[in-house]
Design a protein around this motif. Structure first.
Motif, PDB file in Angstrom:
ATOM      1  N   THR A  87       0.809  -1.861   0.002  1.00  0.00           N
ATOM      2  CA  THR A  87       0.053  -0.433  -0.006  1.00  0.00           C
ATOM      3  C   THR A  87       1.038   1.094   0.271  1.00  0.00           C
ATOM      4  OG1 THR A  87      -0.052   0.562   2.230  1.00  0.00           O
ATOM      5  CG2 THR A  87      -1.231  -1.441   1.608  1.00  0.00           C
ATOM      6  N   GLU A  88      -0.019   2.031  -0.595  1.00  0.00           N
ATOM      7  CA  GLU A  88       1.192   3.818  -0.591  1.00  0.00           C
ATOM      8  C   GLU A  88       2.100   4.398   0.866  1.00  0.00           C
ATOM      9  OE1 GLU A  88       3.174   6.221  -2.212  1.00  0.00           O
ATOM     10  OE2 GLU A  88       2.225   4.156  -3.094  1.00  0.00           O
ATOM     11  N   GLN A  89       0.611   3.044   1.756  1.00  0.00           N
ATOM     12  CA  GLN A  89       0.769   4.601   3.322  1.00  0.00           C
ATOM     13  C   GLN A  89       2.171   3.426   3.682  1.00  0.00           C
ATOM     14  OE1 GLN A  89      -2.388   3.829   2.014  1.00  0.00           O
ATOM     15  NE2 GLN A  89      -3.719   4.792   3.812  1.00  0.00           N
ATOM     16  N   ARG A  90       2.247   2.256   3.068  1.00  0.00           N
ATOM     17  CA  ARG A  90       3.337   1.634   3.737  1.00  0.00           C
ATOM     18  C   ARG A  90       4.785   1.671   3.407  1.00  0.00           C
ATOM     19  NH1 ARG A  90      -0.094  -5.076   3.531  1.00  0.00           N
ATOM     20  NH2 ARG A  90      -1.221  -4.191   5.807  1.00  0.00           N
ATOM     21  N   ALA A  91       4.176   2.129   2.103  1.00  0.00           N
ATOM     22  CA  ALA A  91       5.727   2.382   1.275  1.00  0.00           C
ATOM     23  C   ALA A  91       6.793   3.900   2.277  1.00  0.00           C
ATOM     24  CB  ALA A  91       4.990   2.461  -0.405  1.00  0.00           C
ATOM     25  N   ALA A  92       5.378   4.229   1.836  1.00  0.00           N
ATOM     26  CA  ALA A  92       5.901   5.988   2.115  1.00  0.00           C
ATOM     27  C   ALA A  92       6.525   5.593   3.653  1.00  0.00           C
ATOM     28  CB  ALA A  92       4.748   6.535   2.880  1.00  0.00           C
ATOM     29  N   VAL A  93       6.190   4.745   4.924  1.00  0.00           N
ATOM     30  CA  VAL A  93       6.078   4.530   5.635  1.00  0.00           C
ATOM     31  C   VAL A  93       7.994   3.985   6.174  1.00  0.00           C
ATOM     32  CG1 VAL A  93       6.329   3.146   7.705  1.00  0.00           C
ATOM     33  CG2 VAL A  93       4.554   4.503   7.029  1.00  0.00           C
ATOM     34  N   TYR A  94       7.499   3.254   5.020  1.00  0.00           N
ATOM     35  CA  TYR A  94       9.144   1.757   4.936  1.00  0.00           C
ATOM     36  C   TYR A  94      10.171   3.121   3.894  1.00  0.00           C
ATOM     37  CZ  TYR A  94      12.581  -0.995   3.616  1.00  0.00           C
ATOM     38  OH  TYR A  94      13.720  -1.764   3.067  1.00  0.00           O
ATOM     39  N   ARG A  95       9.906   3.693   2.987  1.00  0.00           N
ATOM     40  CA  ARG A  95      10.784   4.495   2.637  1.00  0.00           C
ATOM     41  C   ARG A  95      11.724   5.494   3.342  1.00  0.00           C
ATOM     42  NH1 ARG A  95       6.443   6.799  -1.283  1.00  0.00           N
ATOM     43  NH2 ARG A  95       6.363   5.079  -2.470  1.00  0.00           N
ATOM     44  N   PHE A  96      10.504   6.196   4.318  1.00  0.00           N
ATOM     45  CA  PHE A  96      11.683   7.019   5.209  1.00  0.00           C
ATOM     46  C   PHE A  96      11.898   6.106   6.036  1.00  0.00           C
ATOM     47  CE2 PHE A  96      11.246   9.084   9.229  1.00  0.00           C
ATOM     48  CZ  PHE A  96      12.462  10.303   9.598  1.00  0.00           C
ATOM     49  N   LEU A  97      11.636   5.286   6.602  1.00  0.00           N
ATOM     50  CA  LEU A  97      12.732   4.638   7.855  1.00  0.00           C
ATOM     51  C   LEU A  97      14.039   3.777   7.452  1.00  0.00           C
ATOM     52  CD1 LEU A  97      11.806   3.743  10.676  1.00  0.00           C
ATOM     53  CD2 LEU A  97      11.065   1.601   9.533  1.00  0.00           C
ATOM     54  N   ALA A  98      14.232   3.450   5.971  1.00  0.00           N
ATOM     55  CA  ALA A  98      14.765   3.050   4.975  1.00  0.00           C
ATOM     56  C   ALA A  98      16.000   4.324   5.029  1.00  0.00           C
ATOM     57  CB  ALA A  98      14.743   2.299   3.806  1.00  0.00           C
ATOM     58  N   ALA A  99      15.555   5.257   4.598  1.00  0.00           N
ATOM     59  CA  ALA A  99      15.993   6.716   4.501  1.00  0.00           C
ATOM     60  C   ALA A  99      16.497   7.043   5.411  1.00  0.00           C
ATOM     61  CB  ALA A  99      15.479   7.402   3.807  1.00  0.00           C
ATOM     62  N   THR A 100      16.556   6.944   6.647  1.00  0.00           N
ATOM     63  CA  THR A 100      17.305   7.609   8.051  1.00  0.00           C
ATOM     64  C   THR A 100      18.082   7.153   9.309  1.00  0.00           C
ATOM     65  OG1 THR A 100      16.656   9.212   9.590  1.00  0.00           O
ATOM     66  CG2 THR A 100      15.017   7.372   9.128  1.00  0.00           C
ATOM     67  N   ASP A 101      18.713   7.549   9.870  1.00  0.00           N
ATOM     68  CA  ASP A 101      19.505   6.575  10.739  1.00  0.00           C
ATOM     69  C   ASP A 101      18.886   6.936  12.409  1.00  0.00           C
ATOM     70  OD1 ASP A 101      20.518   8.984  11.004  1.00  0.00           O
ATOM     71  OD2 ASP A 101      22.206   8.124  10.777  1.00  0.00           O
ATOM     72  N   GLN A 102      17.955   7.832  11.946  1.00  0.00           N
ATOM     73  CA  GLN A 102      17.603   8.801  13.972  1.00  0.00           C
ATOM     74  C   GLN A 102      16.847   7.438  14.463  1.00  0.00           C
ATOM     75  OE1 GLN A 102      18.263  11.813  14.111  1.00  0.00           O
ATOM     76  NE2 GLN A 102      19.392  11.101  12.991  1.00  0.00           N
ATOM     77  N   HIS A 103      16.304   6.192  14.020  1.00  0.00           N
ATOM     78  CA  HIS A 103      15.696   5.400  15.000  1.00  0.00           C
ATOM     79  C   HIS A 103      14.248   6.086  15.926  1.00  0.00           C
ATOM     80  CE1 HIS A 103      20.141   4.386  14.621  1.00  0.00           C
ATOM     81  NE2 HIS A 103      19.966   2.991  14.593  1.00  0.00           N
ATOM     82  N   PRO A 104      13.301   7.021  14.488  1.00  0.00           N
ATOM     83  CA  PRO A 104      12.396   7.522  15.003  1.00  0.00           C
ATOM     84  C   PRO A 104      11.296   6.389  16.067  1.00  0.00           C
ATOM     85  CG  PRO A 104      11.965   7.007  12.649  1.00  0.00           C
ATOM     86  CD  PRO A 104      13.316   6.295  13.145  1.00  0.00           C
ATOM     87  N   THR A 105      10.631   7.183  16.346  1.00  0.00           N
ATOM     88  CA  THR A 105       9.154   7.044  17.241  1.00  0.00           C
ATOM     89  C   THR A 105       8.288   7.007  16.267  1.00  0.00           C
ATOM     90  OG1 THR A 105       8.467   8.394  17.859  1.00  0.00           O
ATOM     91  CG2 THR A 105      10.324   8.115  19.218  1.00  0.00           C
TER      92      THR A 105
END
Ligand SMILES: [Zn+2]
Ligand SMILES: [Zn+2]
Length: 155
Positions: free
Chosen positions: A28-46
């Motif tokens: 889904t586009e939602q899952r993709a957006a979440v994964y794109r952000f997570l894969a691109a950051t090294d910030q370990h976000p909440t």
């Protein structure tokens, strides 16, 4: 006139699509957006931090959807959930073995660009006396540079 080539998917989308299909989930586009952000950051976000970022790209997405998407990513092995004793959690897009520092003041988590020598791990494993070790995670806790300088300035 522009050639009507099919738009090429970013690599993270392909990785996500495969992982979701393998575990019987829908892309889904939602899952993709979440994964794109997570894969691109090294910030370990909440989850909240992911939500704040992703809602700028996917209008109408809710915190609940972001949370569920993160759990789906964890479930199909694309992310690691770092859960803490106070009930908070952060998400890591890096799933290879690596270690963290965690700030006890601001909660920030960063990767340590170094590894523990095999001999050190072996000596710990020996001390477990028969526990079948399948992996390990190391986290150094303390105060990040910013928090530490604030504390020093106050003292
Ligand atoms: Zn800090
Ligand atoms: Zn990490």
């Amino acid at each position: 006139m522009k050639a009507s080539m099919p738009q090429e998917l970013p690599n993270t989308d392909l990785v996500l699509r495969r992982a979701l299909e393998t575990s019987g989930q829908r892309f889904t586009e939602q899952r993709a957006a979440v994964y794109r952000f997570l894969a691109a950051t090294d910030q370990h976000p909440t989850a909240d931090e992911v939500f704040l970022h992703v809602r700028g790209h996917v209008p109408g997405i809710s915190l609940a959807t972001v949370y569920k998407s993160l759990e789906t990513l964890v479930g199909c092995g694309l992310a690691v959930k770092l859960a803490y004793a106070d009930g908070s959690a952060r998400y890591d897009g890096r799933t290879d073995p690596h270690h963290h520092v965690r700030c006890l003041s601001c909660g920030r988590v960063s990767d340590i660009p170094a590894s523990v020598p095999d001999e050190a791990v072996a000596s710990l494993r020996e001390a477990t006396q028969g526990f079948r070790v399948t992996g390990f995670r190391l986290e150094l806790a303390g105060y990040c540079r910013e928090c530490d300088s604030v504390a020093t300035a106050r003292a």
